[in-house]
Design an enzyme around this catalytic site. Structure first.
Site, mmCIF file in Angstrom:
data_model
loop_
_atom_site.group_PDB
_atom_site.id
_atom_site.type_symbol
_atom_site.label_atom_id
_atom_site.label_comp_id
_atom_site.label_asym_id
_atom_site.label_seq_id
_atom_site.Cartn_x
_atom_site.Cartn_y
_atom_site.Cartn_z
ATOM 1 C CE1 TYR A 69 -4.422 -0.860 -0.217
ATOM 2 C CE2 TYR A 69 -3.483 -2.845 0.744
ATOM 3 C CZ TYR A 69 -4.520 -2.202 0.083
ATOM 4 O OH TYR A 69 -5.640 -2.913 -0.298
ATOM 5 N NE ARG A 72 -3.433 0.241 -4.596
ATOM 6 C CZ ARG A 72 -4.723 0.093 -4.312
ATOM 7 N NH1 ARG A 72 -5.093 -0.704 -3.326
ATOM 8 N NH2 ARG A 72 -5.637 0.731 -4.995
ATOM 9 C CG ASP A 106 -7.218 8.139 -6.867
ATOM 10 O OD1 ASP A 106 -7.923 9.171 -6.876
ATOM 11 O OD2 ASP A 106 -7.376 7.216 -7.703
ATOM 12 C CG HIS A 121 -14.537 0.968 -2.569
ATOM 13 N ND1 HIS A 121 -14.510 0.702 -3.923
ATOM 14 C CD2 HIS A 121 -15.694 0.423 -2.117
ATOM 15 C CE1 HIS A 121 -15.594 0.021 -4.262
ATOM 16 N NE2 HIS A 121 -16.322 -0.161 -3.187
ATOM 17 C CB CYS A 132 -8.448 1.461 19.033
ATOM 18 S SG CYS A 132 -7.332 2.738 18.389
ATOM 19 N N GLY A 197 -16.417 5.654 -15.807
ATOM 20 C CA GLY A 197 -15.265 4.788 -15.614
ATOM 21 C C GLY A 197 -15.455 3.648 -14.647
ATOM 22 C CB THR A 198 -17.703 2.450 -12.382
ATOM 23 O OG1 THR A 198 -17.945 1.310 -11.554
ATOM 24 C CG2 THR A 198 -19.023 3.112 -12.737
ATOM 25 C CB SER A 199 -17.121 -2.719 -14.471
ATOM 26 O OG SER A 199 -17.082 -3.048 -13.084
#
Length: 259
Positions: A69, A72, A106, A121, A132, A197-199
């Site tokens: 990550y 990323r 992002d 997300h 915690c 831009g999403t499936s």
């Protein structure tokens, strides 16, 4: 991308008073941010992204997952918002009741000028304690590409000394309740939803355009390929976001752009 379709969609956009812009990985992919469907490259080519993005993977090898990550986060830090991100911010600037809902982790929408997009997300910029759940500071600076490709020990929580984890939603985890409720509320109240831009395959996020359609909103889709949302959309604009969205903004408000 037909000129008439863009012109017609621009008219719908200009007439709308409550707009939701719903974005997916395709928008950031145009800035060079890999999607989960892309094979990992370089130092990470032997790993499976979907196996790393799980609570189980973090429990088994927190340094490996944290290192990935951080890689990323470095990739995103080097990326720049594209014309699609800028056009989304332009829509927000023009329409008083406009809400951006994104599946992306992002910060490219924010860097393009969007104000407080809803992150369904989570975000690479919002780490939290794995024990915690308190927010934790983002590590200082932009991470370098890990020298050996892999492990980087996660920091400890200042409150309970638990391991800090990435502030994203992993496979098998529920979406943040407040973000999901805000997105559903915006979708149920809008008169136009622009999905980009999403499936339309990743649930429950994929339900957001369908909620708008059920409440009689116009759904306009921007995607270079056919998706599961084709049947939901009233208008399908084929093409990449960085090309279609600026054309859509010009069609709605003219060459001068948003006020």
């Amino acid at each position: 991308m037909g000129e008439r379709s863009v012109r017609d969609a621009g008219t719908l956009l200009a007439q709308a008073r409550r707009i939701v812009v719903f974005t997916g990985a395709g928008v950031s992919a145009e800035s060079g941010v890999p999607t989960f469907r892309d094979a990992l490259t370089g130092l990470w080519r032997s790993f499976d992204a979907q196996r790393l993005a799980t609570p189980e993977a973090f429990r088994e090898d927190p340094a490996l997952v944290w290192g990935w990550y951080e890689w990323r986060r470095a990739t995103v830090a080097r990326a720049r918002p594209n014309a699609g991100h800028v056009a989304v911010a332009a829509i927000e600037a023009r329409v008083a009741h406009a809400v951006v809902v994104t599946q992306n982790v992002d910060d490219l929408h924010e860097r393009a000028g969007s104000v407080a997009p809803i992150h369904l997300h989570g975000s690479l910029s919002a780490p939290r304690c794995s024990a915690c759940a308190r927010p934790a500071p983002v590590p200082d600076g932009v991470p370098d590409e890990p020298g050996d490709g892999r492990r980087a020990a996660p920091p400890r929580c200042a409150h309970c000394a638990g391991l800090v984890r990435p502030g994203v939603v992993w496979f098998g985890e529920a979406l943040p309740t407040a973000a999901l409720e805000a997105a559903v509320q915006a979708a149920s109240a809008c008169d136009l939803l622009l999905t980009v831009g999403t499936s339309g395959l990743v649930y429950p996020a994929a339900e957001i355009p369908r909620v708008a359609a059920r409440f009689a909103a116009t759904v306009v889709q921007v995607n270079p390929e056919e998706t599961a949302l084709d049947a939901v959309a009233d208008v399908n604009l084929r093409g990449p976001a960085a090309q279609v969205l600026p054309a859509l903004v010009r069609a709605a408000w003219g060459d001068a752009g948003p006020a």
